[in-house]
Structures are given as structure tokens and as C-alpha cells.
Design a protein around this motif. Structure first.
Motif, PDB file in Angstrom:
ATOM      1  N   ASP A  58       0.837  -1.210   0.000  1.00 49.42           N
ATOM      2  CA  ASP A  58       0.000   0.000   0.000  1.00 49.42           C
ATOM      3  C   ASP A  58       0.871   1.258   0.000  1.00 49.42           C
ATOM      4  OD1 ASP A  58      -2.798  -1.235   0.535  1.00 49.42           O
ATOM      5  OD2 ASP A  58      -1.544  -2.072   2.117  1.00 49.42           O
ATOM      6  N   LEU A  59       1.925   1.233   0.790  1.00 51.40           N
ATOM      7  CA  LEU A  59       2.810   2.394   0.875  1.00 51.40           C
ATOM      8  C   LEU A  59       3.497   2.656  -0.459  1.00 51.40           C
ATOM      9  CD1 LEU A  59       4.349   1.584   4.376  1.00 51.40           C
ATOM     10  CD2 LEU A  59       2.921   3.574   3.847  1.00 51.40           C
ATOM     11  N   TYR A  60       3.882   1.593  -1.138  1.00 52.32           N
ATOM     12  CA  TYR A  60       4.507   1.765  -2.454  1.00 52.32           C
ATOM     13  C   TYR A  60       3.514   2.374  -3.443  1.00 52.32           C
ATOM     14  CZ  TYR A  60       6.340   0.680  -7.059  1.00 52.32           C
ATOM     15  OH  TYR A  60       6.764   0.785  -8.360  1.00 52.32           O
ATOM     16  N   ALA A  63       3.084   5.949  -2.794  1.00 55.27           N
ATOM     17  CA  ALA A  63       4.257   6.719  -3.215  1.00 55.27           C
ATOM     18  C   ALA A  63       4.197   7.014  -4.711  1.00 55.27           C
ATOM     19  CB  ALA A  63       5.533   5.957  -2.872  1.00 55.27           C
ATOM     20  N   VAL A  64       3.780   6.025  -5.484  1.00 57.88           N
ATOM     21  CA  VAL A  64       3.589   6.247  -6.927  1.00 57.88           C
ATOM     22  C   VAL A  64       2.547   7.334  -7.162  1.00 57.88           C
ATOM     23  CG1 VAL A  64       2.795   5.182  -9.073  1.00 57.88           C
ATOM     24  CG2 VAL A  64       4.319   3.905  -7.548  1.00 57.88           C
ATOM     25  N   GLU A  65       1.457   7.268  -6.399  1.00 58.40           N
ATOM     26  CA  GLU A  65       0.409   8.280  -6.533  1.00 58.40           C
ATOM     27  C   GLU A  65       0.923   9.665  -6.142  1.00 58.40           C
ATOM     28  OE1 GLU A  65      -3.170  10.113  -7.340  1.00 58.40           O
ATOM     29  OE2 GLU A  65      -2.464   8.106  -7.907  1.00 58.40           O
ATOM     30  N   LEU A  66       1.784   9.710  -5.128  1.00 56.21           N
ATOM     31  CA  LEU A  66       2.346  10.993  -4.695  1.00 56.21           C
ATOM     32  C   LEU A  66       3.201  11.608  -5.810  1.00 56.21           C
ATOM     33  CD1 LEU A  66       2.282  12.641  -2.000  1.00 56.21           C
ATOM     34  CD2 LEU A  66       4.526  11.661  -1.493  1.00 56.21           C
ATOM     35  N   TRP A  94      17.412  18.053  -8.799  1.00 62.36           N
ATOM     36  CA  TRP A  94      16.449  17.144  -9.442  1.00 62.36           C
ATOM     37  C   TRP A  94      15.011  17.362  -8.954  1.00 62.36           C
ATOM     38  CZ3 TRP A  94      21.385  15.515  -8.047  1.00 62.36           C
ATOM     39  CH2 TRP A  94      22.193  15.124  -9.112  1.00 62.36           C
ATOM     40  N   ARG A  95      14.776  18.442  -8.209  1.00 62.21           N
ATOM     41  CA  ARG A  95      13.452  18.665  -7.608  1.00 62.21           C
ATOM     42  C   ARG A  95      12.357  18.837  -8.654  1.00 62.21           C
ATOM     43  NH1 ARG A  95       9.944  22.416  -4.625  1.00 62.21           N
ATOM     44  NH2 ARG A  95       9.690  21.607  -2.496  1.00 62.21           N
ATOM     45  N   ASP A  96      12.689  19.456  -9.757  1.00 64.64           N
ATOM     46  CA  ASP A  96      11.663  19.768 -10.767  1.00 64.64           C
ATOM     47  C   ASP A  96      11.766  18.873 -11.991  1.00 64.64           C
ATOM     48  OD1 ASP A  96      10.524  21.901  -9.278  1.00 64.64           O
ATOM     49  OD2 ASP A  96      12.206  23.187  -9.842  1.00 64.64           O
ATOM     50  N   ARG A  97      12.327  17.705 -11.855  1.00 68.38           N
ATOM     51  CA  ARG A  97      12.399  16.788 -12.980  1.00 68.38           C
ATOM     52  C   ARG A  97      10.996  16.341 -13.369  1.00 68.38           C
ATOM     53  NH1 ARG A  97      16.038  12.162 -10.598  1.00 68.38           N
ATOM     54  NH2 ARG A  97      16.661  12.155 -12.804  1.00 68.38           N
ATOM     55  N   PRO A  98      10.765  15.946 -14.581  1.00 64.44           N
ATOM     56  CA  PRO A  98       9.425  15.556 -15.041  1.00 64.44           C
ATOM     57  C   PRO A  98       8.851  14.393 -14.223  1.00 64.44           C
ATOM     58  CG  PRO A  98      10.895  15.870 -16.911  1.00 64.44           C
ATOM     59  CD  PRO A  98      11.750  15.932 -15.683  1.00 64.44           C
ATOM     60  N   ILE A  99       7.538  14.424 -14.055  1.00 64.50           N
ATOM     61  CA  ILE A  99       6.858  13.378 -13.286  1.00 64.50           C
ATOM     62  C   ILE A  99       7.112  11.997 -13.887  1.00 64.50           C
ATOM     63  CG2 ILE A  99       4.577  12.458 -12.671  1.00 64.50           C
ATOM     64  CD1 ILE A  99       3.654  15.356 -12.275  1.00 64.50           C
ATOM     65  N   LYS A 100       7.025  11.881 -15.212  1.00 65.03           N
ATOM     66  CA  LYS A 100       7.245  10.589 -15.866  1.00 65.03           C
ATOM     67  C   LYS A 100       8.642  10.046 -15.573  1.00 65.03           C
ATOM     68  CE  LYS A 100       3.964  10.976 -19.706  1.00 65.03           C
ATOM     69  NZ  LYS A 100       3.823  10.976 -21.186  1.00 65.03           N
ATOM     70  N   GLU A 101       9.614  10.941 -15.545  1.00 63.61           N
ATOM     71  CA  GLU A 101      10.988  10.526 -15.276  1.00 63.61           C
ATOM     72  C   GLU A 101      11.126   9.976 -13.848  1.00 63.61           C
ATOM     73  OE1 GLU A 101      15.212  12.860 -15.077  1.00 63.61           O
ATOM     74  OE2 GLU A 101      13.935  13.246 -16.837  1.00 63.61           O
ATOM     75  N   SER A 102      10.488  10.661 -12.892  1.00 68.52           N
ATOM     76  CA  SER A 102      10.525  10.171 -11.504  1.00 68.52           C
ATOM     77  C   SER A 102       9.793   8.848 -11.365  1.00 68.52           C
ATOM     78  CB  SER A 102       9.916  11.212 -10.563  1.00 68.52           C
ATOM     79  OG  SER A 102      10.824  12.250 -10.286  1.00 68.52           O
ATOM     80  N   LEU A 103       8.674   8.686 -12.087  1.00 69.59           N
ATOM     81  CA  LEU A 103       7.929   7.429 -12.035  1.00 69.59           C
ATOM     82  C   LEU A 103       8.791   6.265 -12.533  1.00 69.59           C
ATOM     83  CD1 LEU A 103       4.391   8.571 -13.262  1.00 69.59           C
ATOM     84  CD2 LEU A 103       4.957   7.660 -11.001  1.00 69.59           C
ATOM     85  N   LEU A 121      13.697   8.617  -2.937  1.00 67.03           N
ATOM     86  CA  LEU A 121      12.463   9.323  -3.268  1.00 67.03           C
ATOM     87  C   LEU A 121      12.214  10.340  -2.174  1.00 67.03           C
ATOM     88  CD1 LEU A 121       9.969   9.504  -5.193  1.00 67.03           C
ATOM     89  CD2 LEU A 121       8.760   8.093  -3.509  1.00 67.03           C
ATOM     90  N   ARG A 122      12.084  11.622  -2.574  1.00 70.86           N
ATOM     91  CA  ARG A 122      11.864  12.687  -1.589  1.00 70.86           C
ATOM     92  C   ARG A 122      10.511  13.339  -1.807  1.00 70.86           C
ATOM     93  NH1 ARG A 122      16.987  16.588  -1.309  1.00 70.86           N
ATOM     94  NH2 ARG A 122      15.752  17.423   0.434  1.00 70.86           N
ATOM     95  N   MET A 123       9.895  13.728  -0.726  1.00 75.26           N
ATOM     96  CA  MET A 123       8.623  14.440  -0.795  1.00 75.26           C
ATOM     97  C   MET A 123       8.883  15.901  -1.155  1.00 75.26           C
ATOM     98  SD  MET A 123       6.638  12.788   2.500  1.00 75.26           S
ATOM     99  CE  MET A 123       8.038  12.533   3.592  1.00 75.26           C
TER     100      MET A 123
END
Length: 511
Positions: A58-60, A63-66, A94-103, A121-123
Motif C-alpha cells: 500500500d505504501l509503495y 508513493a507512486v500516486e504521490l 532534481w526537484r523539478d524533474r518531469p513526473i514521468k521521469e521520476s515514475l 524518493l523525496r517528498m
């Protein structure tokens, strides 16, 4: 523990026992079993026993949803870089890297395609906040370590800051209680649940219990244990539940103590150790049977007693009841505490001295007729033997009452036991405030008496964990180090608080 379980019980609720086992390197099954056993010993029954690792899937997914919502990113900074950037309130490159790239990178982390230490993975919180705990906390890190509860399914593990609030929400916790050092984390707690659109329990903090003459922080306790300043986590000098239990403190006394001091948000309050000791004495005075042990024996010979005569006298296990008693032998040779004899008498002294009588408890009065009846060592100070006469008719009524142990038969030493005397671990009342707090350790906090003398019935009556009042000395418990050849006792507490001014002498401390 007492606050969480106690409040739930008072209000007709339930309290979870959850193991926040997010770090596979720090989790051991023996710790888990010990905690469960201690909770039970304290008299509490969890509503449910859970593990954060039960919710790893569930936590994973959350995290993907976040990441999808733009509230998390994969970072490649080192630990030192993260610390430096947080101190300077600077965003990660790397804070503003694209969402797809972080996924994709987070999926690579999960599949074990990225080396340990190369990504986290950082919030994406608020790097300009006044609250340090909003500076993009780590949610996940890579660890190629099997988990003792979850096995080898995962190579990425959630942080406490990420997992704790989410599992609170998933378990429908109504109130999440913690100590004041977590108060600054409340903003992060609510931020994460709000960002995911999850139910938000009520968070409330209270002050940590601070007891005088000891340290309570896990970090300091860990140093004491790992650097061998004490003898493990269950050292009777430590204010851990394992230490208190080994010292002979009852769960009833601990719970009564906690209820009595109540709950506060004042983080500078200090509870004096004597307050806990009061509740310990109150409990043990009712539950610990009496017996006699001599810690520092000096030999006494009754000159008007037949050489081979052995008599039994009845000694009481409880001061107000004659129903339960035990037999102790009386013979020509017996032993009293060395401190209960003086060569020079005084008006305020009630022990044995030349020309003075005292009462052997449960037996008869004895008198040291004059100084010639005292055998001294070559230094003319150390007493080797005291010769006395006993009063078989019990006509004399001395004020002083002594405990004693006699030879069970002529020429045979009494039962030998080891006794460990514990005092406060630190010299000052608040060692945690000192920069060099380890230098404040009390070098006399543990004194071992290897060969104290005890009455014979103790050998068959005492099992590990059994508690006794050694008359005029204090309350003691049988330690786990005991063997069939020799009993070992830990002193739980003295009969009176010896740290109070104007306390009565040991001769007057009989209960």
C-alpha cells in the motif's frame, strides 16, 4: 505505553501495538518478541498487533500516486549534499524533474536497477518553511537487505516520516499520541495525508517522562549499553522496563506511578526518583515476604549456650500475621551486621556494644558484657569476634532489635548468597543537561557482595523473580544469574529513602 493503553482503556477504546519496522537493518525478531512480552507484563492487551511492513505494498502504491500528483521526486544527491542543501534552504537539482521521469526511476529503484545510495524518493514539501521537517523529507531509500518480517520481496524501504502517518490513516487511528520532540513533525504528518487525500487522525503530543538521576533518551541509553558502561539493556540501574523488571519493580508500581504524575506538555518537568520508589515500597510492603540476610557478617559467640545445641525459632513472613512463619536455627555461633556493633556506645545508638544488650529478632536478648569480650585483629580496630551472653528468660527489654543468621549446625557456615546493591546511576539529578554527562556516572552505583549469609529456608523458597524483604535492609529480588549452587539477589529499593535529610537510622528502619 501506560498513557496510550491507559487512555484507550479509560475511554472504552483500543490501542494498537504497531512495530514501525521500516529499516530492515535495525529490525530483529528478538526485539519484537521482547516488546510483546513486556507489554503483556505491564498488564496491557493490544487491540491488534500490526507491522508497518504489513502495508509495504500500500505504501509503495501511494508513493507512486504521490509522484503522479507532483508531490514527490527521485533525487540523486548524497546524504551530505542533502544535509547541506537543507541547511541552506536550497532546492535539489532534481526537484523539478518531469513526473514521468521520476515514475520510471522509482520503478527502477523497486526493481533493484539502481545502486544503493544512488537515489532516494523525496517528498516535494516546502524548502522555505520555518520548519526544518518540511524540507523535502526522504520517503524511500534503497537497501539490498532482506526484511525479517517481509522477506526479500523489497529492496526499497519507506522512511518513518513517510510511513507512520499513512499507516495511522489506513488503520483508522483516531488519536496518534507521541512525545513533544515529534511536535515539529506534525506539519509533515498532515501535509502528506492532505497531499494524498487520506483520512487524518488527530495528533497530540505530551512531554516525555524525565526522572532524576538518570537519562531517558534512546541515544544516551544506547551509548551506555554499547560502550559497556552498564551490563546490557536490562541492567537494574537503567530506567528501561527490562531494567526495572530485573531490579524487582512491579508493573503495578510503574502504572500507579505514571497515573499519579499525570500528563503534561511542559518539557522541562523533572520527576524525582523517590516518587517512583515510594510506589515500589507501597507495593512490596504488601507482597514481599520477610526473611533475614546479613550482608557484612561479624561473628558472635554465645558463651552460655551449649556447644552442640541447635534450636528452632519461629520467624514471621508477614509482620501482622502469625499464620505464616518459617523456622530458623539458633546455635552457639551466629552472625550480625558489622555496622550493628560498636566499641564505643552512645545515647542515640541502639545496636550492640560492650556493656549493652540488644534483642535478636524472634529469639532473645544478648549482651556483650565488656570490651574484653571483643576479639580484634592486629590493627586493634577490626572486630573479628564478639562474645555475648543470652538471656533465656527474656527479662531484659533492650530498645535495639537486630537481624541475624546462625550456623545451621556446629562449624558449618550459613547459606551463602550473592547480593547486588544498586544506587542511582548518576551523581547529579539531571545528567542529561551536562555536556560531559558520562563523567557524572556514579562509580558506586553497583556494589556486589559475593558472600552474604542467609537463613536456610531461603534456599528452597526463592526462585528467579521472587521478591523478599530482607529485614531492616530493603526489598530484594532473585536475579536470573542465580544457579543451583548459589542464589543472586538484586536490591530493588531500601526500606526508607536514604536521600531524605533526617532519615532514621538503619536500626529503626524495620517494617
Amino acid at each position: 505505553m501506560s498513557i496510550d493503553f491507559g487512555l484507550a482503556k479509560e475511554r472504552g477504546g483500543g490501542c494498537y501495538l504497531r512495530f514501525d519496522d521500516t529499516n530492515p537493518e535495525a529490525e530483529k525478531k528478538e526485539y519484537i518478541h521482547h516488546i510483546q512480552e513486556v507489554v503483556s507484563w505491564m498488564g496491557w492487551e493490544p487491540y491488534k498487533i500490526t507491522y508497518t511492513s504489513d502495508y509495504f505494498h500500500d505504501l509503495y502504491e501511494l508513493a507512486v500516486e504521490l509522484i503522479r500528483r507532483g508531490h514527490a521526486y527521485v533525487d540523486h544527491q548524497t546524504g551530505d549534499d542533502i544535509k547541506e542543501y537543507r541547511e541552506k534552504k536550497m532546492n535539489s537539482p532534481w526537484r523539478d524533474r518531469p513526473i514521468k521521469e521520476s515514475l520510471k526511476l522509482f520503478e527502477d529503484m523497486r526493481r533493484g536497477l539502481i545502486e544503493e545510495g544512488k537515489a532516494t524518493l523525496r517528498m516535494k514539501q516546502d524548502m522555505q518553511s520555518d520548519n526544518f521537517n518540511m524540507y523535502d523529507l526522504i520517503a524511500y531509500r534503497i537497501k539490498f537487505t532482506p526484511h525479517p518480517h517481509a522477506g526479500d520481496k523489497w529492496c526499497i524501504y519507506p522512511s518513518y516520516d513517510y510511513a507512520h502517518c499513512i499507516v495511522d490513516s489506513l488503520e483508522n487511528i483516531t488519536h496518534s499520541l507521541c512525545t513533544l520532540e515529534f511536535e515539529t513533525r506534525r506539519a509533515s504528518y498532515y501535509w502528506l495525508l492532505h497531499s494524498l487525500g487520506l483520512y487524518q487522525p488527530h495528533v497530540w503530543e505530551y512531554s516525555r517522562l524525565n526522572v532524576s538521576s538518570t537519562v531517558m533518551s534512546k541515544r544516551k541509553l544506547n551509548r551506555l549499553v554499547t560502550e559497556n558502561w552498564v551490563d546490557g539493556w536490562d541492567d537494574p540501574r537503567l530506567m528501561t522496563l527490562a531494567g526495572l523488571r530485573r531490579r524487582g519493580v512491579t508493573s503495578t508500581a510503574i502504572n500507579t506511578f505514571v497515573r499519579g504524575i499525570g500528563i503534561t506538555r511542559s518539557d522541562c518537568s523533572m520527576i524525582h526518583l523517590s516518587r517512583l520508589e515510594y510506589h515500589i515500597r507501597e507495593e512490596l510492603n504488601k507482597t514481599a515476604p520477610r526473611t533475614m540476610v546479613v550482608l557484612d557478617p561479624v561473628k558472635v559467640v554465645i558463651t552460655n549456650w551449649k556447644d552442640d545445641l541447635i534450636k528452632d525459632c519461629e520467624a514471621r513472613k508477614w509482620p501482622d500475621s502469625e499464620a505464616e512463619s518459617y523456622k530458623v536455627p539458633v546455635s552457639k555461633v551466629l552472625y550480625i551486621e558489622r555496622s550493628d556493633f560498636r566499641l564505643k556506645d552512645s545515647k542515640d545508638y541502639f545496636g550492640l556494644a560492650p556493656g549493652k544488650s540488644t534483642l535478636l529478632k524472634y529469639a532473645f536478648p544478648i549482651k556483650c558484657v565488656d570490651a574484653k569480650d571483643v576479639v580484634l585483629a592486629e590493627d586493634n580496630e577490626t572486630v573479628l569476634e564478639i562474645r555475648v551472653e543470652y538471656d533465656p528468660e527474656k527479662k531484659t527489654k533492650p530498645k535495639g532489635v537486630l537481624h541475624w543468621v546462625a550456623e545451621p549446625s556446629p562449624g558449618i557456615d550459613p547459606l551463602k548468597v550473592e547480593v547486588r546493591l544498586f544506587e542511582r546511576l548518576f551523581n547529579s539529578e539531571n545528567p542529561a543537561e551536562l555536556d560531559d554527562w558520562l563523567s557524572d556516572l556514579n562509580g558506586k552505583s553497583k556494589v556486589v557482595i559475593p558472600n552474604a549469609f542467609a537463613v536456610p529456608p531461603l534456599e528452597k523458597d526463592a526462585g528467579v523473580g521472587d521478591k523478599f524483604q530482607f529485614e531492616r535492609l530493603g526489598y530484594f529480588v532473585v536475579d536470573k544469574d542465580s544457579t543451583p549452587e548459589k542464589l543472586v539477589f538484586n536490591r530493588t529499593v531500601t526500606l526508607r529513602d536514604s536521600y531524605k535529610s533526617g532519615s532514621r537510622s538503619s536500626l529503626e528502619s524495620s517494617e
